[in-house]
Design an enzyme around this catalytic site. Structure first.
Site, PDB file in Angstrom:
ATOM      1  N   CYS A 120       4.678  16.311 -31.720  1.00  0.00           N
ATOM      2  CA  CYS A 120       4.420  14.941 -32.204  1.00  0.00           C
ATOM      3  C   CYS A 120       3.671  15.082 -33.524  1.00  0.00           C
ATOM      4  CB  CYS A 120       3.607  14.155 -31.189  1.00  0.00           C
ATOM      5  SG  CYS A 120       4.248  14.238 -29.496  1.00  0.00           S
ATOM      6  N   GLY A 124       1.222  14.954 -40.182  1.00  0.00           N
ATOM      7  CA  GLY A 124       1.270  16.333 -40.654  1.00  0.00           C
ATOM      8  C   GLY A 124      -0.051  17.064 -40.678  1.00  0.00           C
ATOM      9  N   GLY A 125      -1.128  16.450 -40.181  1.00  0.00           N
ATOM     10  CA  GLY A 125      -2.429  17.108 -40.218  1.00  0.00           C
ATOM     11  C   GLY A 125      -2.456  18.435 -39.488  1.00  0.00           C
ATOM     12  N   CYS A 242      -6.809  12.340 -28.463  1.00  0.00           N
ATOM     13  CA  CYS A 242      -8.038  11.789 -29.048  1.00  0.00           C
ATOM     14  C   CYS A 242      -8.563  10.677 -28.140  1.00  0.00           C
ATOM     15  CB  CYS A 242      -7.799  11.284 -30.474  1.00  0.00           C
ATOM     16  SG  CYS A 242      -6.512  10.034 -30.634  1.00  0.00           S
TER      17      CYS A 242
END
Length: 470
Positions: A120, A124-125, A242
């Protein structure tokens, strides 16, 4: 609802969430709620595929404070500076990322040559860090179901100079038949209820009320079991969210272990602010769940996160990342002529021409016919009548010393911003009247893009969609 003061604004937390956090945190609950009155933390992660941390700190334009549990992560003052409005950002030297969100990719032990999947991946982090760890080898498959988000993902990977990519936009379940047992490492930063982001983004509270933990738990269980099938024996999987919800965290890992008992939970590199996972919130109370990690914002300078690192069965040697058959292809003369200026070996057997576009493919990719993708490999450029036009992605993938026609501008030169805005540049002071052709424009030694030199004027070829809008 409980009212909390957040940066001078009353913030409403759902009563159900409040009660759950009191159960999880016990005597620490008041410390947790107090953190809502503290400012959020801004983070910057150095792209080690382009520059070392040591060298970046020598040129960094602003004060930076190390993120203590991330080797290439730093805090910056986001209330007073804008790192996204600096030429070094356009050179792909760093990514702006919330500090806790840097943790998952940092704790997945990716090695050069690995086959890696980010399930997922947008925006793009995590994928950009995984790609940097590969150092141009192996393959990075980055997937996001949303095609619009996948476009942003592709841009960030290209900006970071990562060429050994496969950018997909598919349901993870559809990928299983193509990649069963293929990947050495898999990262799942799962869609979640976002409880850990309430302080950073107050809109997450409303979203939580619409789709809470139970909604996301079903999605997470589906994704993690699909990913398990795509991991080779001995491969490693990093699952993260998160959120604080046990249903989405420890209970999801418990579900995976029930469905795939060959998986085992691994220890992760620690940090004094990390909190052990909580076996007591699961049905089986498996003590191994203490090896998972919770991040609480009152314990460290970052938002809420959960991480679990797992291995599939016994460790095995990684499969070869792909054997080049040595099959030679006759390349177009225009392409060969351009590559004569590039000081890097490109194997003709890995070149792929699709229409008028030229791609350099990662070794050992299976057939992906039938699945949606945005990019396979590095887009080198486009064949046009009697000429080859190099791509923006190719420019970002190069290092300055790998190309023999360079215009290297200091960061303070006004032409840097002009170039990024798409303007034609007068470079009479940098080149002789006889010089012409494709030039790689750099800032302080780091590529920004290409330009075509004619009569000491540089015709701008910077990609229109990337241009400076400030």
């Amino acid at each position: 609802m409980e009212n909390l003061l957040c940066k001078g604004v009353t913030m409403n937390l759902p009563k159900e969430f409040e009660e759950k956090m009191k159960t999880l945190l016990g005597s620490e609950y008041e410390e947790y709620t107090a953190c809502y009155d503290e400012p959020r933390h801004y983070g910057l992660r150095v792209n080690t595929a382009k520059i070392s941390v040591e060298d970046f700190l020598k040129i960094a334009p602003w004060p930076l404070e190390p993120v203590p549990w991330i080797e290439n992560g730093f805090y910056y003052d986001g209330d007073h500076i804008q790192p996204s409005k600096h030429p070094y950002y356009f050179a792909g030297l760093y990514y702006l990322q919330e500090p806790s969100a840097m943790t998952p990719a940092s704790r997945l032990p990716v090695e050069p040559g690995d086959r890696v999947l980010d399930v997922c991946a947008a925006p793009g982090g995590k994928a950009t860090e995984l790609g940097a760890k590969l150092q141009g080898t192996g393959v990075l498959a980055a997937n996001d179901l949303s095609s619009s988000r996948a476009k942003g993902l592709l841009k960030n990977l290209e900006l970071f100079g990562i060429g050994n990519v496969l950018v997909l936009s598919e349901e993870p379940g559809k990928l299983v038949s193509y990649f069963e047992g293929y990947f050495d490492k898999i990262l799942i930063d799962a869609p979640c209820s976002g409880e850990g982001m309430f302080r950073k983004d107050k809109k997450m509270v409303k979203a939580w009320e619409e789709h809470g933990p139970s909604f996301f738990s079903k999605i997470q269980k589906s994704i993690i079991t699909q990913a398990a099938q795509m991991l080779r024996p001995g491969g490693m999987l990093l699952y993260s969210t998160c959120t604080f919800s046990p249903e989405e965290n420890e209970q999801t890992i418990e579900y995976l272990l029930q469905e795939y008992p060959e998986f085992q939970i691994c220890e992760m590199e620690g940090y004094e602010g990390f909190v052990n996972g909580m076996p007591q919130v699961t049905e089986n109370r498996n003590d191994e769940l203490k090896k998972t990690v919770r991040i609480f914002p009152h314990r460290m300078k970052g938002e809420g996160h959960f991480l679990a690192l797992l291995q599939k069965g016994e460790a095995h040697p990684a499969l070869p990342s792909g054997i080049d058959t040595g099959k030679q292809k006759r390349l177009p003369e225009e392409l060969t002529s351009f590559l004569s200026h590039v000081h890097r070996e490109f194997l003709p057997s890995r070149m792929e021409l699709r229409g008028d576009k030229v791609y350099y493919m990662p070794a050992g990719l299976p057939s992906i016919r039938g699945i949606r993708f945005l990019r396979t490999g590095l887009l080198l450029g486009e064949l046009k009548k009697n000429r080859f036009e190099p791509s923006q992605a190719f420019a970002m993938n190069l290092k300055m010393e790998e190309y023999d026609q360079i215009l290297n501008l200091p960061v303070g030169d006004e032409r840097v911003i002009k170039y990024l805005k798409g303007d034609t540049l007068d470079v009479e002071d940098l080149v002789s009247p006889k010089e012409k052709g494709w030039y790689l424009v750099c800032v302080d030694g780091y590529p920004l893009g290409f330009g075509k030199l004619v009569d000491q004027m540089l015709k701008n070829k910077y990609l229109p969609g990337w241009r400076w809008n400030g």
